[in-house]
Scaffold this motif. Structure first.
Motif, PDB file in Angstrom:
ATOM      1  N   LEU A 192      -8.452  -0.359  -1.256  1.00 44.45           N
ATOM      2  CA  LEU A 192      -7.301  -1.252  -1.309  1.00 44.45           C
ATOM      3  C   LEU A 192      -6.031  -0.631  -0.733  1.00 44.45           C
ATOM      4  CD1 LEU A 192      -7.822  -2.812  -4.854  1.00 44.45           C
ATOM      5  CD2 LEU A 192      -8.719  -3.550  -2.635  1.00 44.45           C
ATOM      6  N   SER A 193      -5.994   0.688  -0.578  1.00 48.62           N
ATOM      7  CA  SER A 193      -4.810   1.339  -0.011  1.00 48.62           C
ATOM      8  C   SER A 193      -4.884   1.477   1.499  1.00 48.62           C
ATOM      9  CB  SER A 193      -4.622   2.727  -0.633  1.00 48.62           C
ATOM     10  OG  SER A 193      -4.438   2.646  -2.027  1.00 48.62           O
ATOM     11  N   LEU A 194      -6.013   1.076   2.078  1.00 47.09           N
ATOM     12  CA  LEU A 194      -6.264   1.340   3.496  1.00 47.09           C
ATOM     13  C   LEU A 194      -5.222   0.665   4.386  1.00 47.09           C
ATOM     14  CD1 LEU A 194      -8.521   3.008   4.819  1.00 47.09           C
ATOM     15  CD2 LEU A 194      -9.686   0.872   5.346  1.00 47.09           C
ATOM     16  N   GLU A 195      -4.698   1.463   5.345  1.00 52.01           N
ATOM     17  CA  GLU A 195      -3.735   0.956   6.314  1.00 52.01           C
ATOM     18  C   GLU A 195      -4.326   0.904   7.721  1.00 52.01           C
ATOM     19  OE1 GLU A 195      -0.308   3.435   6.026  1.00 52.01           O
ATOM     20  OE2 GLU A 195       0.102   2.902   3.928  1.00 52.01           O
ATOM     21  N   VAL A 196      -5.238   1.842   8.038  1.00 55.01           N
ATOM     22  CA  VAL A 196      -5.861   1.895   9.362  1.00 55.01           C
ATOM     23  C   VAL A 196      -7.365   1.989   9.185  1.00 55.01           C
ATOM     24  CG1 VAL A 196      -6.124   3.224  11.490  1.00 55.01           C
ATOM     25  CG2 VAL A 196      -3.861   3.006  10.443  1.00 55.01           C
ATOM     26  N   LEU A 197      -8.096   1.050   9.789  1.00 57.28           N
ATOM     27  CA  LEU A 197      -9.559   1.069   9.804  1.00 57.28           C
ATOM     28  C   LEU A 197     -10.007   0.965  11.248  1.00 57.28           C
ATOM     29  CD1 LEU A 197     -12.348   0.998   8.510  1.00 57.28           C
ATOM     30  CD2 LEU A 197     -12.103  -1.482   8.266  1.00 57.28           C
TER      31      LEU A 197
END
Length: 864
Positions: A458-463
């Motif tokens: 849920l904290s992901l900013e870049v995938l």
């Protein structure tokens, strides 16, 4: 009563004292009785104020109007950590008994008043972290008792150092982060009791004076970082044998790192990064057993890592990145059990990562070994590094699968395993990394589907999972409302993903970069992508099987910088609402089925640098409004080839392309547009289709080929002096080749083939010294081919289909050459060359040789 209220009463009292000064003993008693009730105020034995300490009291306002004469016995004034602004009043010089002065961490401005030199009893003075400017007053030389002097983090300038004497008792001196220029401050070498010296982040230059190295033998802390000091390190540096902290980074030091530096046996911090040191990393560094921080990155060190470094068992920070270091990691590094940060990136290190390292480096919070040549599988012991926040292994040759124990690293914030040879599926345990901000696995050989557990990050900013072999559909867990709500980059391009783009992707309201290109996605583009977010900067869906219309709902405030839909099956017209995207730099709709007239509305987009409409069904004439004052002001790639445009060339556009005039090149560091975010754009360069992974800011091209343009080539195009590639081929252009094309010195490729051009080839084209590709074939050009310059490098393929051309490299001789031809009896064996008399061949002349040339010519006329 709060601190602020007490301070207010204090300054009110000071103000009243200023208006009505009392000199009687009774008034002093009244003063003492009142002030003693306030925290931070102390009086001496006779009842007069001796100490004012209002540090960190959240006070604001100015101190300019204070009457310091009211405090004749003041020895301590501490206003550190407030929000005082304005000037330091000159009256501060009246505090003749002041021993301690701290005005640091405020908003004070202006110059330091020279009256400050009257504080002859001062022992501690700090003006650190204000906005003070101007020269440092030479009157500070009166501080004969000063032990601590800190003017750091201001905007102070260089005084006449010769007017400032040495300070016999000074132990701590900081001019950190100011605007000091010229050479080393001379007075410092005479401050024989200095233990702390910080001159970092200034503009000082020249060598470090030998007098400093010989005299300041008590120094424990020396920081000269971020100046312009130069030259090799003096061997006398080792005379500073008590140094614990040596920072010489970010200068212009050259030569070798001293082997004798090991003589500074108590050294704990050694920072030499961003200089020009070369040669070996000294093995003698292993003798610095107290060393905790070693930073040698950003130099030209070209040795292996010495085995002896493993003896520095107190090391918590080791940075050797951005050098020329070779070889494998010595096994002795496994002894560094206190390591918290290890940076070895951007070298030529090789070999495998031993499990022993990973078993012992359990305190690591940052492991950065990217851009080397490490090989082998990633040991499962990687799962023991449970304190890791940053793991960068990209740009190596690691192989095998990603070990499932990666899920043990629950403190990871950034994980980058990209550009390796990892294979197999993405382990589902990656869903355990719930603190992860950045996940980059691109450019590997990963297979299988995208695990739905990624939606738990849920904290992901870049995938970024691009350039793999991932298949299946886009997981709903990534795009549904509430999941990955912080995601700003979603890059899944260059895989084998199928299915449709779910409309729920528009729930990612903070998304800035969406790249799904080079997959097998089908269906339509969700209409919501036109207006779902004012944050979206890059939308790349190229090379899929998308159909239908382009979203039309682009609204005011649109943030798009790059829109690439090339290589789909999109139909309909272009949405004029794209005019709201005033930040658009790249607009690529090539290779679709768009049926529309030219988008004149795009000419006003102020940032547009790439416009590609090639291989569609655009039609009609391009007649820009003559009233338009600003047309494509920044355009550098203009490709509308393979359409059905008619009429004359758009002269008004071609002469006003300011982005192709006087383009300046940065030869030391070429600039690239952020259009691709590592995604290519396809253009025709020098006659060949090329994928440009990154687009140079100096790349300029005009491609109007394969349309139905007619009329002349405007001579004004010669004003585009930074144009590199020009293609007008396969049209119906008439007239001559304008000589002004020779005024484009940057031109590398010129294709005017398959038109109706006539006249001679202008000799001015021989001035094009960078011209590598020339195609003038299939026209009606006549006369001699210019000789000289780059024309000597082109073969006859550049000119075929122009029967009236003559001269090298074609076989037809020009008129001047004929006069020098030998008699017919001495003609060369090659007799089936090009026409000699209006299309007739040598064979015809020879046919009539026996019965007269006239008869032969007549026979030739009948035959041809």
């Amino acid at each position: 009563m709060t601190t602020s209220q007490r301070a207010f009463l204090f300054f009110l009292h000071v103000f009243l004292l200023t208006l009505f000064p009392f000199n009687t003993a009774s008034s002093a008693r009244i003063e003492a009785e009142a002030l003693l009730r306030w925290t931070g105020i102390r009086c001496n034995t006779i009842g007069s104020v001796s100490q004012i300490d209002l540090s960190d009291a959240s006070l604001s306002g100015t101190i300019e109007n204070l009457d310091f004469n009211s405090f004749p016995n003041l020895t301590t004034l501490n206003l550190n950590g407030n929000n005082f602004s304005g000037l330091i009043p000159s009256g501060i010089g009246s505090l003749s008994r002041l021993v301690f002065l701290d005005l640091s961490n405020n908003l004070l401005e202006g110059s330091i008043p020279p009256e400050i030199g009257n504080l002859t009893e001062i022992q501690y003075i700090s003006l650190h972290n204000n906005n003070l400017a101007g020269e440092i007053p030479y009157q500070i030389g009166n501080f004969r008792k000063v032990e601590y002097l800190d003017f750091g983090s201001n905007f102070l300038e260089t005084p006449d150092w010769s007017r400032i004497p040495s300070f016999p008792l000074l132990k701590h001196l900081s001019f950190y982060n100011n605007e000091l220029h010229l050479g080393f401050p001379g007075f410092i070498s005479g401050c024989l009791n200095l233990t702390f010296l910080d001159l970092s982040v200034n503009h000082l230059m020249g060598p470090v004076p030998e007098s400093l190295l010989n005299n300041l033998v008590k120094l424990e802390h020396l920081n000269l970082t971020a100046n312009s000091f130069e030259g090799p390190l003096s061997a006398n540096l080792t005379k500073l044998s008590k140094l614990k902290d040596l920072r010489l980074a970010n200068n212009f030091f050259t030569g070798y790192i001293l082997d004798s530096i090991s003589l500074i046996s108590d050294l704990r911090i050694l920072e030499l990064f961003n200089n020009s040191f070369q040669g070996n990393i000294p093995a003698s560094l292993g003798q610095l057993r107290s060393l905790e921080r070693l930073d040698l990155r950003m130099n030209s060190l070209n040795s292996t890592i010495p085995y002896e470094i493993g003896q520095c068992t107190n090391l918590s920070y080791l940075a050797l990145a951005q050098n020329l270091i070779t070889g494998s990691l010595p096994l002795s590094l496994s002894n560094l059990t206190n390591l918290h940060e290890l940076g070895l990136s951007d070298n030529s290190l090789s070999g495998e990562i031993s499990p022993y390292f990973l078993s012992n480096w359990t305190k690591l919070t940052s492991l950065q070994i990217q851009n080397n040549s490490f090989t082998g599988e990633l040991p499962s012991e990687i799962g023991k590094l449970t304190n890791l926040s940053y793991l960068y292994l990209c740009k190596n040759a690691f192989s095998g699968s990603i070990p499932p124990v990666i899920g043990n690293l629950r403190n990871l914030l950034r994980l980058d395993l990209s550009i390796n040879h990892f294979s197999g599926e993405i382990p589902p345990t990656i869903g355990n990394l719930t603190k992860l901000l950045i996940l980059q696995l691109f450019s590997n050989n990963l297979t299988g589907t995208i695990p739905p557990v990624i939606g738990d990050l849920l904290s992901l900013e870049v995938l970024d999972l691009s350039t793999n072999h991932l298949s299946g559909q886009l997981p709903e867990s990534i795009s549904t409302l509430g999941n990955l709500s912080n995601l700003s980059v979603l890059q899944l391009n260059s895989n084998k993903l199928s299915g449709t783009i779910p409309a729920s992707i528009c729930n990612l309201s903070f998304l800035e970069y969406l790249l799904l290109s080079n997959n097998t996605l089908e269906g339509s583009i969700p209409e919501c992508l036109g207006n779902f977010s004012n944050a979206l900067k890059l939308l790349h869906l190229k090379a899929n099987h998308l159909q239908g219309l382009i979203p039309s709902g682009f609204t005011e405030g649109c943030a798009l910088q790059s829109l690439n839909l090339n290589g789909n099956q999109l139909e309909g017209t272009l949405p004029q609402s794209l005019v709201h995207c005033q930040n658009l730099e790249v607009f690529d709709l090539g290779n679709n089925k768009i049926q529309d007239s030219f988008p004149f509305w795009a000419e006003t987009l102020p940032q547009l640098q790439v416009l590609v409409l090639k291989s569609n069904r655009f039609h009609g004439a391009i007649n820009p409004s003559k009233a338009a004052k600003l047309t494509f002001p920044t355009l550098q790639i203009f490709d509308i080839s393979y359409n059905e445009f008619t009429g004359p060339l758009p002269t008004l556009y071609l002469k006003n392309l300011k982005g192709m005039i006087n383009v300046k090149e940065n030869t030391s560091e070429p600039g690239y547009w952020n259009s691709g975010y590592r995604e290519s754009t396809t253009i025709i360069v020098k006659g060949l289709e090329r994928q440009l992974e990154r687009i140079l800011k100096t790349l300029t091209t005009i491609d109007l080929s394969s349309n139905f343009f007619h009329g002349n080539i405007p001579s004004s195009i010669g004003g585009l002096n930074s144009l590199r590639y020009l293609n007008f081929s396969h049209n119906r252009l008439t007239g001559g080749i304008p000589p002004s094309l020779g005024d484009i010195p940057a031109l590398e490729s010129l294709d005017l083939s398959s038109n109706l051009l006539a006249g001679e080839i202008p000799w001015q084209l021989t001035r094009l010294t960078f011209l590598e590709v020339l195609n003038l074939s299939m026209n009606h050009l006549i006369g001699p081919i210019p000789q000289g310059g780059q024309f000597l490098t082109f073969d006859k393929s550049s000119y075929i289909g122009n029967p009236e051309l003559c001269g090298n490299p074609i076989l037809k001789k020009c008129e001047d050459d004929k006069k020098r031809q030998p008699a017919l009896s001495a003609l060369p064996e090659e007799v089936d060359g090009y026409v000699i008399l209006d299309g007739m061949k040598w064979q015809v002349v020879l046919m009539g040789y026996g019965c007269g040339a006239v008869v032969g010519i007549i026979l030739g006329l009948f035959l041809f």
